[in-house]
Write an enzyme that holds these catalytic residues in place. Structure first.
Site, PDB file in Angstrom:
ATOM      1  N   ASP A 235       0.818  -1.219   0.000  1.00 25.21           N
ATOM      2  CA  ASP A 235       0.000   0.000   0.000  1.00 25.21           C
ATOM      3  C   ASP A 235       0.848   1.265   0.000  1.00 25.21           C
ATOM      4  O   ASP A 235       0.609   2.182  -0.780  1.00 25.21           O
ATOM      5  CB  ASP A 235      -0.970  -0.004   1.187  1.00 25.21           C
ATOM      6  CG  ASP A 235      -0.371  -0.504   2.498  1.00 25.21           C
ATOM      7  OD1 ASP A 235       0.827  -0.818   2.518  1.00 25.21           O
ATOM      8  OD2 ASP A 235      -1.112  -0.559   3.491  1.00 25.21           O
TER       9      ASP A 235
HETATM   10  C1  LIG Z   1       5.794  14.752  16.234  1.00 26.55           C
HETATM   11  C2  LIG Z   1       5.810  14.067  14.898  1.00 26.55           C
HETATM   12  C3  LIG Z   1       5.925  12.619  15.097  1.00 26.55           C
HETATM   13  C4  LIG Z   1       5.791  11.797  13.841  1.00 26.55           C
HETATM   14  C5  LIG Z   1       5.800  10.357  14.252  1.00 26.55           C
HETATM   15  C6  LIG Z   1       5.583   9.421  13.126  1.00 26.55           C
HETATM   16  C7  LIG Z   1       5.383   8.069  13.694  1.00 26.55           C
HETATM   17  C8  LIG Z   1       4.438   7.281  12.879  1.00 26.55           C
HETATM   18  C9  LIG Z   1       3.442   6.696  13.766  1.00 26.55           C
HETATM   19  C10 LIG Z   1       2.248   6.324  13.390  1.00 26.55           C
HETATM   20  C11 LIG Z   1       1.789   6.493  12.043  1.00 26.55           C
HETATM   21  C12 LIG Z   1       0.368   6.115  11.980  1.00 26.55           C
HETATM   22  C13 LIG Z   1      -0.272   6.567  10.706  1.00 26.55           C
HETATM   23  C14 LIG Z   1       0.148   5.803   9.484  1.00 26.55           C
HETATM   24  C15 LIG Z   1      -0.642   4.553   9.211  1.00 26.55           C
HETATM   25  C16 LIG Z   1       0.206   3.357   9.402  1.00 26.55           C
HETATM   26  C17 LIG Z   1      -0.550   2.050   9.487  1.00 26.55           C
HETATM   27  C18 LIG Z   1       0.413   1.017   8.963  1.00 26.55           C
HETATM   28  O1  LIG Z   1       1.494   0.901   9.460  1.00 26.55           O
HETATM   29  N1  LIG Z   1       0.000   0.297   7.955  1.00 26.55           N
HETATM   30  C19 LIG Z   1       0.884  -0.557   7.247  1.00 26.55           C
HETATM   31  C20 LIG Z   1       0.332  -1.945   7.118  1.00 26.55           C
HETATM   32  O2  LIG Z   1      -0.904  -1.921   6.441  1.00 26.55           O
HETATM   33  C21 LIG Z   1      -1.399  -3.176   6.050  1.00 26.55           C
HETATM   34  O3  LIG Z   1      -0.333  -3.832   5.426  1.00 26.55           O
HETATM   35  C22 LIG Z   1      -0.648  -5.023   4.764  1.00 26.55           C
HETATM   36  C23 LIG Z   1      -1.692  -4.702   3.726  1.00 26.55           C
HETATM   37  O4  LIG Z   1      -1.988  -5.772   2.954  1.00 26.55           O
HETATM   38  C24 LIG Z   1      -2.889  -4.244   4.416  1.00 26.55           C
HETATM   39  O5  LIG Z   1      -3.872  -4.030   3.469  1.00 26.55           O
HETATM   40  C25 LIG Z   1      -2.523  -2.954   5.090  1.00 26.55           C
HETATM   41  O6  LIG Z   1      -3.610  -2.391   5.731  1.00 26.55           O
HETATM   42  C26 LIG Z   1       1.074   0.099   5.916  1.00 26.55           C
HETATM   43  O7  LIG Z   1       1.779  -0.752   5.072  1.00 26.55           O
HETATM   44  C27 LIG Z   1       1.831   1.389   6.062  1.00 26.55           C
HETATM   45  C28 LIG Z   1       1.437   2.445   5.435  1.00 26.55           C
HETATM   46  C29 LIG Z   1       2.110   3.777   5.519  1.00 26.55           C
HETATM   47  C30 LIG Z   1       2.978   4.084   6.683  1.00 26.55           C
HETATM   48  C31 LIG Z   1       3.448   5.504   6.609  1.00 26.55           C
HETATM   49  C32 LIG Z   1       3.836   6.009   7.936  1.00 26.55           C
HETATM   50  C33 LIG Z   1       4.229   7.456   7.869  1.00 26.55           C
HETATM   51  C34 LIG Z   1       3.396   8.227   8.806  1.00 26.55           C
HETATM   52  C35 LIG Z   1       4.015   9.533   9.106  1.00 26.55           C
HETATM   53  C36 LIG Z   1       3.008  10.456   9.694  1.00 26.55           C
HETATM   54  C37 LIG Z   1       3.672  11.682  10.182  1.00 26.55           C
HETATM   55  C38 LIG Z   1       2.738  12.838  10.224  1.00 26.55           C
HETATM   56  C39 LIG Z   1       3.415  14.001  10.844  1.00 26.55           C
HETATM   57  C40 LIG Z   1       3.077  15.280  10.193  1.00 26.55           C
HETATM   58  C41 LIG Z   1       4.094  16.316  10.448  1.00 26.55           C
END
Ligand SMILES: CCCCCCCC/C=C\CCCCCCCC(=O)N[C@@H](CO[C@@H]1OC[C@@H](O)[C@H](O)[C@H]1O)[C@H](O)/C=C/CCCCCCCCCCCCC
Ligand code: UDP
Length: 396
Positions: A235
């Site tokens: 994803d």
């Molecule tokens: C003070 C700032 C601190 C920033 C800290 C960042 C820490 C990140 C913490 C949490 C992020 C939560 C929000 C993102 C969603 C992630 C959920 C996830 O991990 N999903 C993964 C798995 O999904 C499944 O995988 C198998 C698939 O088949 C299924 O269908 C899926 O559902 C997914 O792969 C990951 C997706 C993206 C991850 C990106 C994380 C980056 C987030 C950064 C956000 C920072 C915002 C700050 C703004 C300044």
């Protein structure tokens, strides 16, 4: 000695500034959620709406599978096909799909058995034949545990404007009985939603594949779905492929309503650990950011900083910090739920503390080993998000 003082002073200022930024994110997520989510879906003439191929990868049956899949047969959308993909021909999900196809003979639904091995990711392998057979340029990947409201597909299609290549739904959960369900709501409605909504505001890729609508021709330009089969977090890489080609990636105003019939605290925790491992392998920076962005860790660090900088009482500061965080999370969950919460204030307190405290243990657990178990298969993670399947030796 002076250089140590300067370093500590710099560190304290940095922590305090990060803490102020955190409150900004908290408030931003609440305001953005209020503005973005739960908008009424406008009525649109059916001829203006493009057809959509909905891919449903299925593995196994749970007590809610029938009602979850049925919600796709009753979608209010003029042209769509349902492509059910089942990797194992003996899977009980086959009977569920067959009975729904009999119940709704007018819905365009097809079944694809066996999948096709194009990579390591079993979800991609499972969907591959259905993906190739999709007759529309818009495809939606939709996980088996989701229940969809009748107008959600319309909302997603309307969000997919000219410059937008992919629309995903922010994960949330249906109300079910018991503490495990409340905990799931508290997690997805608080820290997860905060980051997800802020990431959408700042156009940071956080695409979650449980429900996303996308343009197939862009996936084809990127090499087809099989290109994403090297990763378990297909994803995130799909979202990135759209961004790299100049497309916008947006969230829908409807949340993804997870409604698995098999849920428990340990299943929820195992899933969070699996996701953390994926994030760490894909984006190593999250390994540092995630712990310090937790309420208790940030509270402890900044308590030291304000004592150093302003001589404030660390205990009073920490308690005030936790209280404000807890209240803001409550406001945010209310915005996301958009109706009376299914749990009492006491249950919220219990779930909030359980979530905050257990999450710290889960972070530690996620670093203990780099293997992942997912639906009966084991994988070894590599930096960059690549994975290898681990085969257990057969003994005769
Ligand atoms: C003070 C700032 C601190 C920033 C800290 C960042 C820490 C990140 C913490 C949490 C992020 C939560 C929000 C993102 C969603 C992630 C959920 C996830 O991990 N999903 C993964 C798995 O999904 C499944 O995988 C198998 C698939 O088949 C299924 O269908 C899926 O559902 C997914 O792969 C990951 C997706 C993206 C991850 C990106 C994380 C980056 C987030 C950064 C956000 C920072 C915002 C700050 C703004 C300044
Ligand atoms: O070997 C697998 C594992 C998962 N899936 C599908 O991938 C989606 C996401 O699976 P799961 O809910 O386990 O993932 P999570 O959301 O917990 O990461 C579901 O539709 C599963 O049916 C699949 O087709 N084959």
């Amino acid at each position: 000695m002076e250089s140590l003082d300067l370093t500590l002073f710099g560190l304290a200022i940095f922590l305090f500034a990060g803490w102020c930024f955190n409150w900004f994110l908290h408030v931003l997520a609440i305001l953005y959620g209020k503005w973005k989510l739960h908008r009424p879906t406008p009525a649109v003439p059916p001829e203006d709406l493009p057809g959509i191929s909905v891919l449903k990868p299925l593995v196994g049956v749970d007590p809610h599978l029938f009602e979850n899949l049925e919600s796709f047969f009753t979608l209010k959308y003029p042209a769509f096909e349902l492509l059910f993909c089942i990797q194992d021909e003996m899977d009980g999900a086959l009977m569920v799909v067959k009975s729904l196809c009999q119940k709704y003979p007018n819905v365009d639904a097809k079944l694809f058995l066996g999948g096709k091995k194009v990579g390591v990711n079993p979800k991609i392998n499972n969907m591959s034949i259905g993906y190739e057979a999709a007759k529309y340029d818009l495809i939606m990947i939709s996980d088996s545990g989701l229940k969809m409201a009748p107008d959600t597909l319309l909302d997603m299609a309307l969000t997919l404007t000219d410059k937008v290549g992919l629309v995903h739904q922010m994960p949330y959960a249906c109300s079910r009985k018991g503490i495990a369900s409340h905990l799931e709501k508290v997690y997805f409605g608080s820290q997860h939603a905060k980051m997800y909504l802020c990431a959408d505001v700042f156009r940071i890729n956080c695409t979650t594949g449980m429900s996303c609508l996308m343009r197939k021709h862009v996936v084809e330009e990127a090499g087809g779905l099989k290109e994403f089969g090297h990763y378990l977090a297909e994803d995130y890489f799909l979202g990135q492929a759209f961004l790299d080609r100049g497309w916008r990636v947006k969230i829908s105003s409807h949340t993804a309503m997870q409604n698995s019939g098999m849920y428990s605290i340990s299943q929820h925790h195992n899933r969070l650990v699996r996701w953390m491992k994926l994030r760490t392998a894909m984006l190593p920076l999250t390994m540092f950011l995630e712990p310090v962005s937790q309420c208790m860790v940030m509270g402890a660090l900044v308590s030291w900083a304000v004592t150093y900088l302003f001589d404030w009482s660390p205990l009073m500061f920490f308690l005030g910090h936790v209280l404000v965080w807890f209240l803001l999370d409550y406001l945010q969950i209310k915005v996301i739920e958009n109706k009376p919460l299914p749990f009492s204030k006491f249950e919220y307190i219990v779930c909030w503390f359980l979530n905050e405290l257990s999450y710290l243990a889960l972070i530690v657990q996620s670093h203990i080993d780099s293997t992942i178990s997912w639906r009966g298969k084991r994988f070894r993670l590599r930096w960059g998000g690549y994975v290898e399947e681990m085969h257990t030796k057969q003994t005769v």
